[in-house]
Design an enzyme around this catalytic site. Sequence first.
Site, mmCIF file in Angstrom:
data_model
loop_
_atom_site.group_PDB
_atom_site.id
_atom_site.type_symbol
_atom_site.label_atom_id
_atom_site.label_comp_id
_atom_site.label_asym_id
_atom_site.label_seq_id
_atom_site.Cartn_x
_atom_site.Cartn_y
_atom_site.Cartn_z
ATOM 1 C CB SER A 86 -0.854 -0.017 1.270
ATOM 2 O OG SER A 86 -1.413 1.241 1.496
ATOM 3 C CE1 TYR A 90 -3.859 -2.906 5.483
ATOM 4 C CE2 TYR A 90 -3.454 -0.562 5.117
ATOM 5 C CZ TYR A 90 -3.689 -1.831 4.617
ATOM 6 O OH TYR A 90 -3.749 -2.041 3.256
ATOM 7 C CE LYS A 101 -1.485 -4.600 3.323
ATOM 8 N NZ LYS A 101 -1.731 -5.918 2.749
ATOM 9 C CG ASN A 140 -6.475 6.240 -2.133
ATOM 10 O OD1 ASN A 140 -5.285 6.549 -2.190
ATOM 11 N ND2 ASN A 140 -7.155 6.287 -1.004
HETATM 12 N N1 LIG Z 1 -8.712 -1.443 -0.813
HETATM 13 C C1 LIG Z 1 -7.702 -0.633 -0.610
HETATM 14 O O1 LIG Z 1 -7.869 0.591 -0.583
HETATM 15 C C2 LIG Z 1 -6.303 -1.159 -0.441
HETATM 16 C C3 LIG Z 1 -5.211 -0.283 -0.565
HETATM 17 C C4 LIG Z 1 -3.929 -0.780 -0.401
HETATM 18 C C5 LIG Z 1 -3.726 -2.125 -0.126
HETATM 19 N N2 LIG Z 1 -4.789 -2.950 -0.018
HETATM 20 C C6 LIG Z 1 -4.552 -4.374 0.299
HETATM 21 O O2 LIG Z 1 -5.057 -5.172 -0.760
HETATM 22 C C7 LIG Z 1 -5.530 -6.419 -0.254
HETATM 23 C C8 LIG Z 1 -6.962 -6.616 -0.727
HETATM 24 O O3 LIG Z 1 -7.749 -5.507 -0.300
HETATM 25 P P1 LIG Z 1 -9.308 -5.436 -0.537
HETATM 26 O O4 LIG Z 1 -9.681 -4.007 -0.596
HETATM 27 O O5 LIG Z 1 -9.689 -6.321 -1.660
HETATM 28 O O6 LIG Z 1 -9.823 -6.029 0.842
HETATM 29 P P2 LIG Z 1 -10.984 -7.074 1.144
HETATM 30 O O7 LIG Z 1 -11.173 -7.092 2.622
HETATM 31 O O8 LIG Z 1 -12.169 -6.800 0.296
HETATM 32 O O9 LIG Z 1 -10.325 -8.443 0.666
HETATM 33 C C9 LIG Z 1 -9.423 -9.166 1.470
HETATM 34 C C10 LIG Z 1 -9.907 -10.607 1.525
HETATM 35 O O10 LIG Z 1 -9.000 -11.372 2.323
HETATM 36 C C11 LIG Z 1 -9.763 -12.251 3.136
HETATM 37 N N3 LIG Z 1 -8.894 -12.594 4.277
HETATM 38 C C12 LIG Z 1 -8.429 -11.782 5.244
HETATM 39 N N4 LIG Z 1 -7.605 -12.460 6.072
HETATM 40 C C13 LIG Z 1 -7.549 -13.728 5.595
HETATM 41 C C14 LIG Z 1 -6.868 -14.908 5.999
HETATM 42 N N5 LIG Z 1 -6.066 -14.912 7.079
HETATM 43 N N6 LIG Z 1 -7.044 -16.029 5.287
HETATM 44 C C15 LIG Z 1 -7.868 -16.054 4.204
HETATM 45 N N7 LIG Z 1 -8.529 -14.981 3.769
HETATM 46 C C16 LIG Z 1 -8.364 -13.824 4.451
HETATM 47 C C17 LIG Z 1 -11.033 -11.506 3.446
HETATM 48 O O11 LIG Z 1 -12.110 -12.373 3.763
HETATM 49 C C18 LIG Z 1 -11.290 -10.733 2.159
HETATM 50 O O12 LIG Z 1 -12.123 -11.456 1.281
HETATM 51 C C19 LIG Z 1 -5.399 -6.345 1.267
HETATM 52 O O13 LIG Z 1 -4.200 -6.994 1.629
HETATM 53 C C20 LIG Z 1 -5.297 -4.852 1.528
HETATM 54 O O14 LIG Z 1 -4.575 -4.564 2.689
HETATM 55 C C21 LIG Z 1 -6.073 -2.514 -0.181
#
Ligand SMILES: NC(=O)c1ccc[n+]([C@@H]2O[C@H](COP(=O)([O-])OP(=O)(O)OC[C@H]3O[C@@H](n4cnc5c(N)ncnc54)[C@H](O)[C@@H]3O)[C@@H](O)[C@H]2O)c1
Length: 336
Positions: free
Chosen positions: A126, A150, A154, A180
């Site tokens: 991120s 958080y 990362k 984002n």
């Molecule tokens: N959405 C954002 O703005 C953003 C920005 C930067 C980074 N990220 C990173 O991208 C990744 C995906 O983000 P997202 O927005 O799709 O989030 P999200 O919560 O929609 O998807 C993450 C998925 O991981 C699953 N999960 C969590 N812990 C788990 C585990 N231990 N075992 C199995 N499944 C697990 C959840 O059920 C969920 O379906 C994450 O790692 C997040 O930190 C997201």
Amino acid sequence: MTTNILVTGGAGYIGTHTCIALIESGHTVVVADNLSNSKRESIEKIKRITNKEFPFYEIDISNKQAVETIFKNHRIDGVIHFAGLKAVGESVEKPSMYYENNLVSTLVLANSCLKFGINRFVFSSSATVYGENEVPFVETMDLLPSTNPYGETKAMCERILTDIAKANPSFSVSLLRYFNPIGAHESGLIGEVPNGIPNNLMPYITQVAKGMREYLSIFGNDYPTIDGTGVRDYIHVMDLAEGHVAAINFVTEGVHIYNLGTGQGTSVLQLVKAFEEANGVTIRYEIVDRRPGDIASCYANVYKARRELCWIAKRDVVTMCKDAWRFEKNYQHQVV
Ligand SMILES: NC(=O)c1ccc[n+]([C@@H]2O[C@H](COP(=O)([O-])OP(=O)(O)OC[C@H]3O[C@@H](n4cnc5c(N)ncnc54)[C@H](O)[C@@H]3O)[C@@H](O)[C@H]2O)c1
């Protein structure tokens, strides 16, 4: 070349869109998710959109045995590791839960990859790892401490994967620093579904437009930005998904870090206005105090991904707003 990719967290927001992009570009997927922040129906929706079947495992990625079962059952060429907890505020309240979930899952997955000779690993990082560096953020910058657990998870996962790659020269790791992500698949079938009150701006805007929330709170209008509100680099989730396809296709040994953004900053007020104009709706808002931990501006220098992955974000803010609204209008929120 067709490759079989394990997508962890593949039922989530970015994971579902990435599964579609992978399948549409000729790859096959195996999806694993513990459904802690997603629903099984999103797996069915991916199948409906792509008209393709694929295996789904409801498992926790921290469970070594369960992960190894997948590697025993399938020939996996690479993994994209989305699984993780992502709510900044919750990570301040429950740091140990965040460290345990995000770090252990990454370690278990990386160790299992080494054990089964899987050499392509793409990690969801991120822009938060840049902290309060000067914009635009460039991959070569030193990382600054994050204001929340958080963000620390990362940065720590990046270090863990970097060390593992150094010690295992055939292991290829891509650390993708997302800006984002907003918007939704153009079908309107999948999109971002926050749990409870949205932490992110776009789902808040769409819920105000839908009448689920009275008004949008804008946190601060005295930042040193174009109109005083915070500036972010919004990227369409399908562009982000296509960035993962580019990263998984680009296999060279070692650690590769890429910003995935558009390189353009948009303020909160500019996004609200764009949403209103794109969709012909009005968004009520109020200016409230700054939110602790927020920075004024965050946008990417995107040249490295363009140069090395031949990837560039193509969709504009108007498309992001239209697609986000189409999904929200279609989506039936569960009444709790
Ligand atoms: N959405 C954002 O703005 C953003 C920005 C930067 C980074 N990220 C990173 O991208 C990744 C995906 O983000 P997202 O927005 O799709 O989030 P999200 O919560 O929609 O998807 C993450 C998925 O991981 C699953 N999960 C969590 N812990 C788990 C585990 N231990 N075992 C199995 N499944 C697990 C959840 O059920 C969920 O379906 C994450 O790692 C997040 O930190 C997201």
